[in-house]
Design an enzyme around this catalytic site. Structure first.
Site, PDB file in Angstrom:
ATOM      1  N   HIS A 147       0.839  -1.192   0.000  1.00  8.84           N
ATOM      2  CA  HIS A 147       0.000   0.000   0.000  1.00  8.84           C
ATOM      3  C   HIS A 147       0.879   1.250   0.000  1.00  8.84           C
ATOM      4  O   HIS A 147       1.275   1.739   1.065  1.00  8.84           O
ATOM      5  CB  HIS A 147      -0.905   0.016   1.242  1.00  8.84           C
ATOM      6  CG  HIS A 147      -1.825  -1.158   1.321  1.00  8.84           C
ATOM      7  ND1 HIS A 147      -1.395  -2.427   1.667  1.00  8.84           N
ATOM      8  CD2 HIS A 147      -3.170  -1.259   1.111  1.00  8.84           C
ATOM      9  CE1 HIS A 147      -2.430  -3.250   1.665  1.00  8.84           C
ATOM     10  NE2 HIS A 147      -3.510  -2.572   1.329  1.00  8.84           N
ATOM     11  N   HIS A 184     -29.178 -13.947  25.088  1.00  9.16           N
ATOM     12  CA  HIS A 184     -28.163 -13.779  26.126  1.00  9.16           C
ATOM     13  C   HIS A 184     -27.569 -15.114  26.593  1.00  9.16           C
ATOM     14  O   HIS A 184     -26.748 -15.120  27.510  1.00  9.16           O
ATOM     15  CB  HIS A 184     -28.765 -13.046  27.330  1.00  9.16           C
ATOM     16  CG  HIS A 184     -28.914 -11.565  27.116  1.00  9.16           C
ATOM     17  ND1 HIS A 184     -29.603 -11.040  26.051  1.00  9.16           N
ATOM     18  CD2 HIS A 184     -28.442 -10.502  27.825  1.00  9.16           C
ATOM     19  CE1 HIS A 184     -29.566  -9.713  26.117  1.00  9.16           C
ATOM     20  NE2 HIS A 184     -28.858  -9.366  27.174  1.00  9.16           N
ATOM     21  N   HIS A 206      -3.930   3.215  -3.343  1.00  4.67           N
ATOM     22  CA  HIS A 206      -4.153   2.707  -1.992  1.00  4.67           C
ATOM     23  C   HIS A 206      -3.460   1.369  -1.760  1.00  4.67           C
ATOM     24  O   HIS A 206      -2.695   1.221  -0.805  1.00  4.67           O
ATOM     25  CB  HIS A 206      -5.648   2.556  -1.703  1.00  4.67           C
ATOM     26  CG  HIS A 206      -5.931   1.859  -0.400  1.00  4.67           C
ATOM     27  ND1 HIS A 206      -6.005   2.530   0.795  1.00  4.67           N
ATOM     28  CD2 HIS A 206      -6.129   0.536  -0.111  1.00  4.67           C
ATOM     29  CE1 HIS A 206      -6.228   1.653   1.770  1.00  4.67           C
ATOM     30  NE2 HIS A 206      -6.321   0.446   1.243  1.00  4.67           N
ATOM     31  N   GLU A 231     -17.557  -2.999  24.684  1.00  3.01           N
ATOM     32  CA  GLU A 231     -16.806  -4.254  24.806  1.00  3.01           C
ATOM     33  C   GLU A 231     -15.587  -4.306  23.886  1.00  3.01           C
ATOM     34  O   GLU A 231     -14.504  -4.743  24.302  1.00  3.01           O
ATOM     35  CB  GLU A 231     -17.721  -5.450  24.510  1.00  3.01           C
ATOM     36  CG  GLU A 231     -18.827  -5.671  25.517  1.00  3.01           C
ATOM     37  CD  GLU A 231     -20.102  -4.901  25.191  1.00  3.01           C
ATOM     38  OE1 GLU A 231     -21.089  -5.030  25.935  1.00  3.01           O
ATOM     39  OE2 GLU A 231     -20.098  -4.158  24.179  1.00  3.01           O
TER      40      GLU A 231
END
Length: 688
Positions: free
Chosen positions: A49, A495, A283, A433
């Site tokens: 890149h 859950h 890129h 999280e």
């Protein structure tokens, strides 16, 4: 004649202007060298890149030559500034910077970019290249790691610095691109960084408007400066990323702030490539020989590939200045040790990653108490008890929960929130999280702390890629994952993490512990703390579990990951292996089978990774050939099929290969077949 001295003279026949070689110009030799090495490395590999290295060369020159305090001769100097390339696909930029400034990264390694066993892999990898502070490439995580590093610096400074003796005083610089900011983890980490006032964190946004698919305005039109201002950051808008004076002024202003800074640099991707700059083609693909030739001409750079003149090396070389800075710090450290010998010894111990000399005795006392009490509690409660017992011997604890501290039970006596006291040891991460886990990686990489983070097991999916990075980098991060399986009850299948334990076991170098009682939980904590080459995940129950009687030898065997917990009289005709809450079920089934005259062995296996690391002989001793095995775990069954690695008989598995249901826990176990009768019947069928 050196590159910076060459000019192109005008002729009467064809007037050509003299090349401008001043800072910020395309022909500025300092950045021309960077650009040349980057495009040469990518071209040699035929892969890579080049766009970001060419576009960020001017920013790099200001940061690395004027502000970054480091010593290439000692990449592990504790008080060095940290540099993170969050847009890690532009890895040839950092390799060129490390090479030019004097790190042990010779040009031969640049020529081996992206080749097997080279020290210049496709994305920067921690532990492989001297000077690389973290593994980057998964976009956004490097930025979150940098937040963790800055948080560690601030907290360590608050804990150890004394008036006139600042032994912790460094900054964290991070480069990032549009992709990093599009990833959600950047929102999580940067929002918290603003709240915590991490004033020594400076981020440079490579705002070139281009990503792989083209112009980002089609899908990313956020007001990024306003977003970071809302987080509580100092923001400098519309900085010309190709004007060193503008970057310098923005950096100096940022370093004077008491909050993190975002410097928004307008740049051109692939700058200097005449026909490709500003286009997505630069890129992720080599420029090609023709474009490289045109770029060299535009820069007035007519050296061979990978050739850098001595005077350019001299302008980049950071070794002398770095050595002087480190020597000054070492003198300060010596003065600190004379004034505060106890604190200095503790500081050095923590940076080495060693546990306290009193840790072994503290653990032994905690184990004795745990065995004597034999409490029937949930293993999440047992984990909290372990934290409380061990924390006085582990002052380097730094961690917390994703808004579930009172459910994960990560509070303990002596826990002080860092939001109230910079010298604290408990972080309230909020519902973040992924960001939490990536920040923990940065804390671990910085050194001086052992981070722990917590959430419900089902939400480990949000954290998973950062957990993978913990394992890939071999970092001691402890993941506390509570409320396992259908034991969660009424909260239902959203859950109830039936597949998560097995999924985590697929991550190489991650120890997954699912203890069955207080003794195994404390042992799991001990194993996680004494392990220095990777992370551990502690899978913990909400429901209460009994403590099983064990001999001293059995207690010692827990750390091996699998051991004989119970054995009937006579030769075992079958082996029951279980983890966590299902050990209780296996014991009850064994008792019923004893009554029926079928002798069994129960193997508790709190950590399958530790068991699999045993020798073949040790594994065979637990699972003798010819003896059928029945595995019991309230999760998906696939991973248990080849359990012992030496068996031909196969393994019968009682598990759950579907999602759970919403109902009281007591109703779910029989609904899914986790009964004494079903386990006993499976054993009867196995023994014929």
């Amino acid at each position: 004649m050196t590159a910076h001295a060459r000019t192109t003279q005008a002729t009467t026949a064809d007037a050509v202007p003299t090349l401008d070689r001043s800072p910020g110009s395309l022909a500025w030799p300092v950045t021309a060298a960077l650009r040349a090495l980057a495009m040469d490395g990518v071209e040699q590999a035929k892969s890579g890149h080049p766009g970001a290295p060419l576009g960020m060369a001017d920013i790099s020159a200001v940061v690395w030559r004027e502000h970054l305090r480091h010593n290439p001769a000692d990449p592990s100097w504790p008080d060095r500034d940290r540099f993170v390339l969050s847009n890690g696909h532009g890895s040839m930029l950092i390799y060129a910077l490390l090479h030019l400034t004097g790190y042990d990264l010779p040009v031969a390694e640049l020529k081996r970019f992206r080749q097997v066993h080279s020290r210049t892999p496709g994305h920067p990898e921690y532990g492989m290249t001297p000077g690389v502070e973290t593994t980057t490439g998964p976009l956004g995580q490097g930025l979150a790691n940098a937040v963790g590093m800055a948080l560690a610096e601030k907290t360590l400074a608050a804990q150890f610095n004394r008036p006139g003796l600042a032994i912790v005083d460094h900054r964290t610089f991070v480069f990032l691109g549009d992709g990093c900011l599009m990833e959600g983890v950047s929102h999580e980490a940067c929002s918290l960084a603003g709240r915590l006032g991490l004033g020594k964190l400076v981020a440079y946004y490579d705002d070139n408007g281009i990503s792989i698919d083209g112009k980002v305005e089609e899908w990313f039109a956020d007001d990024t400066p306003a977003r970071f201002e809302a987080y509580g950051w100092h923001v400098v808008r519309n900085v010309d990323g190709h004007d060193p004076a503008a970057v310098r002024a923005a950096t100096e202003a940022a370093l004077a702030q008491g909050k993190p800074s975002l410097i928004c640099c307008k740049t051109v991707i692939g700058r200097g490539a005449p026909t490709k700059q500003g286009h997505q083609d630069t890129h992720g693909a080599p420029l090609g020989p023709d474009e490289i030739a045109r770029t060299r001409a535009a820069m007035g750079w007519d050296y061979a590939p990978f050739e850098i003149p001595d005077d350019i090396y001299a302008q980049w070389d950071a070794r002398k200045a770095g050595a002087a800075r480190q020597q000054a710090w070492e003198a300060r450290m010596e003065a600190y040790a004379r004034a505060y010998p106890k604190e200095a010894a503790e500081f050095r111990r923590r940076l080495k990653g060693d546990l306290s000399p009193v840790f072994a005795d503290t653990y032994a006392a905690a184990l004795k108490t745990t065995l004597e009490k034999a409490e029937t509690v949930a293993t999440r409660k047992a984990s909290q008890q372990a934290l409380a017992a061990l924390a006085p011997a582990v002052p380097e604890f730094l961690g917390g929960s994703a808004d579930l501290a009172h459910s994960n039970l990560t509070t303990f006596p002596g826990a002080v929130p860092v939001t109230r006291d910079p010298a604290g040891n408990q972080i309230y991460f909020g519902v973040r999280e992924f960001g939490m886990s990536a920040i923990a990686n940065g804390i671990a990489l910085h050194g001086g702390f052992i981070p722990f983070v917590a959430t419900f097991l089902v939400f480990s999916d949000y954290a998973r890629n950062a957990m993978r990075m913990s394992a890939l980098m071999g970092q001691r991060v402890i993941y506390i994952l509570t409320h396992d399986s259908i034991g969660l009850g009424e909260d239902g299948p959203t859950h109830q993490p039936v597949e998560h334990v097995e999924s985590l076991r697929l991550i190489p170098n991650l120890d997954v512990w699912r203890p069955c009682d207080t003794v195994e939980t404390l042992t799991a904590w001990h194993a996680a703390l004494t392990r220095t080459d990777g992370p551990s995940a502690l899978i913990l129950s909400r429901q209460n579990l009994p403590v099983w009687p064990r001999s001293e030898a059995q207690v010692a065997a827990i750390s091996g990951g699998g051991y004989v917990l119970h054995e009937s009289e006579g030769v075992a005709r079958a082996i029951l292996v279980a983890t966590g809450s299902e050990v209780k079920l296996a014991v009850a089934a064994a008792e019923a089978l004893d009554t029926a005259g079928i002798a069994t062995r129960i193997v508790s296996m709190p950590c399958r990774e530790r068991f699999e690391a045993l020798t073949e002989t040790e594994r065979a001793a637990l699972f003798p050939k010819g003896v059928p095995v029945v595995a019991v775990e309230a999760g998906v069954t696939r991973g248990w099929r080849g359990l012992t690695g030496t068996r031909e008989e196969g393994v019968t598995v009682i598990g759950i290969d579907r999602f759970g249901e919403s109902a009281p826990e007591k109703d779910l176990w029989p609904l899914f077949g986790f009964t004494v009768e079903k386990v006993a019947e499976a054993v009867r069928r196995a023994v014929g």
